[in-house]
Design an enzyme around this catalytic site. Sequence first.
Site, PDB file in Angstrom:
ATOM      1  CG  HIS A  63      -1.907  -1.117   1.239  1.00  0.00           C
ATOM      2  ND1 HIS A  63      -2.102  -1.941   2.318  1.00  0.00           N
ATOM      3  CD2 HIS A  63      -2.748  -1.569   0.278  1.00  0.00           C
ATOM      4  CE1 HIS A  63      -3.035  -2.842   2.029  1.00  0.00           C
ATOM      5  NE2 HIS A  63      -3.427  -2.639   0.803  1.00  0.00           N
ATOM      6  CG  HIS A  64       4.741   1.634  -2.025  1.00  0.00           C
ATOM      7  ND1 HIS A  64       4.337   0.446  -2.590  1.00  0.00           N
ATOM      8  CD2 HIS A  64       5.380   2.318  -3.007  1.00  0.00           C
ATOM      9  CE1 HIS A  64       4.726   0.425  -3.857  1.00  0.00           C
ATOM     10  NE2 HIS A  64       5.360   1.543  -4.131  1.00  0.00           N
ATOM     11  NE  ARG A  65       4.489   6.200  -5.622  1.00  0.00           N
ATOM     12  CZ  ARG A  65       5.181   7.047  -4.874  1.00  0.00           C
ATOM     13  NH1 ARG A  65       4.665   7.506  -3.751  1.00  0.00           N
ATOM     14  NH2 ARG A  65       6.377   7.440  -5.241  1.00  0.00           N
ATOM     15  CE  LYS A  69      -4.634  -1.116 -13.123  1.00  0.00           C
ATOM     16  NZ  LYS A  69      -5.368  -2.377 -13.254  1.00  0.00           N
ATOM     17  CE  LYS A  93       4.398  -7.343 -13.738  1.00  0.00           C
ATOM     18  NZ  LYS A  93       3.303  -8.181 -14.294  1.00  0.00           N
ATOM     19  CG  ASP A  98       9.020   6.001 -12.647  1.00  0.00           C
ATOM     20  OD1 ASP A  98       9.277   5.591 -11.500  1.00  0.00           O
ATOM     21  OD2 ASP A  98       9.854   6.567 -13.382  1.00  0.00           O
ATOM     22  CE  LYS A 105      -1.730 -11.207 -11.714  1.00  0.00           C
ATOM     23  NZ  LYS A 105      -0.794 -10.429 -12.538  1.00  0.00           N
TER      24      LYS A 105
HETATM   25  N1  GLU Z   1      -2.165  -8.874 -15.425  1.00  0.00           N
HETATM   26  C1  GLU Z   1      -1.218  -7.968 -15.993  1.00  0.00           C
HETATM   27  C2  GLU Z   1       0.138  -8.139 -15.345  1.00  0.00           C
HETATM   28  O1  GLU Z   1       0.460  -9.181 -14.823  1.00  0.00           O
HETATM   29  C3  GLU Z   1      -1.731  -6.542 -16.030  1.00  0.00           C
HETATM   30  C4  GLU Z   1      -2.062  -5.913 -14.729  1.00  0.00           C
HETATM   31  C5  GLU Z   1      -2.760  -4.551 -14.843  1.00  0.00           C
HETATM   32  O2  GLU Z   1      -2.909  -4.038 -15.937  1.00  0.00           O
HETATM   33  O3  GLU Z   1      -3.160  -4.047 -13.798  1.00  0.00           O
HETATM   34  O4  GLU Z   1       0.963  -7.274 -15.394  1.00  0.00           O
END
Ligand code: GLU
Length: 469
Positions: A63-65, A69, A93, A98, A105
């Site tokens: 949760h640092h940002r 996602k 990633k 950035d 996930k």
């Molecule tokens: N599932 C993709 C990944 O492993 C995309 C994740 C996304 O766009 O949030 O990078």
Amino acid sequence: MSKPASFYENVERNFDKASAFTKLPQGLLEQIKLCNSVYKMKFPVKVGNDVQVVEAYRVQHSHHRMPTKGGIRYSIHVNQDEVMALAALMTYKCAIVDVPFGGAKGGIKISPRNTSPAVLEKITRRYTAELIKKNFIGPGLDVPAPDYGTGEREMAWILDTYLTLKSNEVEGYGCVTGKPVSLNGIRGRTEATGRGVVYGLNEIVSYKEDMDALGLSTGLKGKRVVVQGMGNVGFHAANIITEYGAKVVAIAEIEGAIFCEDGIDVKKLLKFRKSSGSIIGFPGSTTLESSAAGLEVECDILIPAALENQITIDNAKRIKAKIIAEAANGPITPDAEEILLKKGMMIIPDIYINAGGVTVSYFEWLKNLSHVRFGRMNKRFEEFTQNNILDVVEKATNKNISVKERNNVVKGASEIDLVNSGLEDTMIEAYRTIREAKKKNKIPDLRTAAFYVSIIKIADAYGSMGIFP
Ligand code: GLU
């Protein structure tokens, strides 16, 4: 014999290797490494006259940002360890490219191939409702996207469920990315991961010094490429790399692998597979003895674009590529990587090379928050200005500029132009940063350098939060 390390343990091992190059306090490293929240759920779905109990997960690694996602995977092999590993990879990633998000996930333990669309829709909608109940989805909280076994259709169901239950949220469309363009998705998102792989590789092979060390020429032109996986990522990577003059000589899929020295037309192959159900028998190709044999074909660039744990100590010795680009998440185990590095191969890590997907997801999220398509405000104005400049040039030189010449020069940027340009710039800049960090800190391999860059950036974010001085 001891049990092989799990996927999550492998990610931790890669993290530890890189953290040794930082001088960060142990507690902070621990905070960066751990998964912050793990939500495991079970819910019932009525199928026919019975009830099916569905097992699903959402993991927020960091949760640092905010928001967090990461995609949602539909597979019968989904388990907590896998989702935790994939969530952690998302954090690293995002930091590398950035993208100002933490990693997350999701996963649902079902077989999308053997489940009807109607049941898949029910499961997806119920899963979304479960996420809403626990505050595990929202444009400022946690934003899912496609992953293995999911695509635009599932994202549309998620969006619709979210908007139904949260109808007054002006930023609601930003609750999920990878949506169809007609539902405020963004052009270029579908092919973004594959395109990012090619943009990254194009930069990587441009350094003469690095290519000399591998015995390769610079540039993608003429390179022999092998791809594992004809899903969304593998197909687009294979297709786009041929536009740069590379040749896809072998392709591996679940049903087997095919080879063609002259290069495989991947668009035709995709059509062939759709109608016949298999890549085997594709005109002009020869069939290899097994799917696994596809990975072992001698080539300049190998692109594993399927699942984790594909190159292990069992087959690493037989891999004959010079460069391996991890389009999938976690395709090489750390033990296998040691073997490959000893053989002098260059391994481009997943947390960098497949970051194109989340990069364009970020653009989609920005579009959703701003409620306007990129290019809408400036495209025509740019064209108008460029035309005025050409008029002045015409006058000053007393020479006529033909309509064809004019059309070549005058071009305002559309959404897809901006998305691809932003993606290319992101992939180039990120690679330069990793390459520099590797050199400067005498880090032996690119994965460790990529993790190093990522850890430093996340630690910086904790600094700006006042947690770390
Ligand atoms: N599932 C993709 C990944 O492993 C995309 C994740 C996304 O766009 O949030 O990078």
